[in-house]
Design a protein around this motif. Sequence first.
Motif, mmCIF file in Angstrom:
data_model
loop_
_atom_site.group_PDB
_atom_site.id
_atom_site.type_symbol
_atom_site.label_atom_id
_atom_site.label_comp_id
_atom_site.label_asym_id
_atom_site.label_seq_id
_atom_site.Cartn_x
_atom_site.Cartn_y
_atom_site.Cartn_z
ATOM 1 N N TRP A 162 0.850 -1.174 0.000
ATOM 2 C CA TRP A 162 0.000 0.000 0.000
ATOM 3 C C TRP A 162 0.895 1.237 0.000
ATOM 4 O O TRP A 162 1.872 1.304 0.769
ATOM 5 N N TYR A 163 0.548 2.180 -0.849
ATOM 6 C CA TYR A 163 1.195 3.481 -0.901
ATOM 7 C C TYR A 163 0.125 4.540 -0.635
ATOM 8 O O TYR A 163 -1.078 4.258 -0.698
ATOM 9 N N ARG A 164 0.567 5.749 -0.378
ATOM 10 C CA ARG A 164 -0.369 6.855 -0.253
ATOM 11 C C ARG A 164 0.254 8.127 -0.792
ATOM 12 O O ARG A 164 1.474 8.280 -0.809
ATOM 13 N N GLN A 165 -0.641 9.017 -1.210
ATOM 14 C CA GLN A 165 -0.201 10.311 -1.712
ATOM 15 C C GLN A 165 -1.132 11.392 -1.195
ATOM 16 O O GLN A 165 -2.324 11.394 -1.515
ATOM 17 N N GLU A 198 4.724 13.780 -2.478
ATOM 18 C CA GLU A 198 5.051 12.624 -3.302
ATOM 19 C C GLU A 198 4.393 11.356 -2.745
ATOM 20 O O GLU A 198 4.118 11.255 -1.548
ATOM 21 N N ARG A 199 4.180 10.411 -3.633
ATOM 22 C CA ARG A 199 3.643 9.130 -3.207
ATOM 23 C C ARG A 199 4.686 8.417 -2.338
ATOM 24 O O ARG A 199 5.874 8.406 -2.657
ATOM 25 N N GLU A 200 4.210 7.826 -1.233
ATOM 26 C CA GLU A 200 5.122 7.158 -0.312
ATOM 27 C C GLU A 200 4.627 5.765 0.017
ATOM 28 O O GLU A 200 3.417 5.492 0.019
ATOM 29 N N SER A 201 5.580 4.904 0.320
ATOM 30 C CA SER A 201 5.238 3.545 0.721
ATOM 31 C C SER A 201 4.717 3.542 2.150
ATOM 32 O O SER A 201 5.296 4.177 3.033
ATOM 33 N N VAL A 202 3.630 2.842 2.374
ATOM 34 C CA VAL A 202 3.032 2.728 3.705
ATOM 35 C C VAL A 202 3.362 1.371 4.323
ATOM 36 O O VAL A 202 3.810 1.290 5.465
ATOM 37 N N ALA A 203 3.132 0.307 3.577
ATOM 38 C CA ALA A 203 3.365 -1.044 4.090
ATOM 39 C C ALA A 203 3.561 -1.998 2.921
ATOM 40 O O ALA A 203 2.949 -1.822 1.868
ATOM 41 N N ALA A 235 -5.061 10.981 2.687
ATOM 42 C CA ALA A 235 -4.366 10.798 1.416
ATOM 43 C C ALA A 235 -5.197 9.888 0.518
ATOM 44 O O ALA A 235 -6.187 9.295 0.965
ATOM 45 N N VAL A 236 -4.773 9.790 -0.722
ATOM 46 C CA VAL A 236 -5.283 8.745 -1.601
ATOM 47 C C VAL A 236 -4.374 7.536 -1.431
ATOM 48 O O VAL A 236 -3.148 7.649 -1.534
ATOM 49 N N TYR A 237 -4.970 6.398 -1.141
ATOM 50 C CA TYR A 237 -4.218 5.175 -0.894
ATOM 51 C C TYR A 237 -4.285 4.276 -2.131
ATOM 52 O O TYR A 237 -5.366 4.053 -2.691
ATOM 53 N N TYR A 238 -3.125 3.767 -2.526
ATOM 54 C CA TYR A 238 -3.002 2.924 -3.710
ATOM 55 C C TYR A 238 -2.434 1.564 -3.326
ATOM 56 O O TYR A 238 -1.491 1.482 -2.531
ATOM 57 N N CYS A 239 -2.959 0.518 -3.919
ATOM 58 C CA CYS A 239 -2.348 -0.784 -3.749
ATOM 59 C C CYS A 239 -1.448 -1.061 -4.948
ATOM 60 O O CYS A 239 -1.636 -0.495 -6.029
ATOM 61 N N LYS A 240 -0.485 -1.916 -4.729
ATOM 62 C CA LYS A 240 0.477 -2.266 -5.768
ATOM 63 C C LYS A 240 0.829 -3.731 -5.626
ATOM 64 O O LYS A 240 0.948 -4.246 -4.511
ATOM 65 N N ALA A 241 0.996 -4.397 -6.753
ATOM 66 C CA ALA A 241 1.371 -5.808 -6.755
ATOM 67 C C ALA A 241 2.515 -6.030 -7.738
ATOM 68 O O ALA A 241 2.465 -5.533 -8.861
#
Length: 114
Positions: A35-38, A43-48, A90-96
Amino acid sequence: VQLQASGGGSVQAGGSLRLSCDVSGRIVRINDMAWYRQAPEKERESVAVISSGGTTTYADSVKGRFTISRDNAKRMVYLQMDSLKPEDTAVYYCKAWVPRTSYWGQGTQVTVSS
């Protein structure tokens, strides 16, 4: 391949939210998920981040408050967010990550009011 994030919303400080991200499409193997957030004007940052084996890492700002987990059979990743603070807005984004590439979800808004 598509990542669909859900679970965002508005909550007061101290509250909780649980984000979910569903991975669909033809994928042989999913490696790390994250999960990232911006936040606005940042800037977009890594959360977990969570590995395929379940090893987790967290940003210092969320340690002890957020928990990342995944269900490999369902191809889903989750982010349990407790003790939310206004600065978590923030807006939270998932990434795989898959072999040779990675994919982003579309983002889900989290707003924490004081």
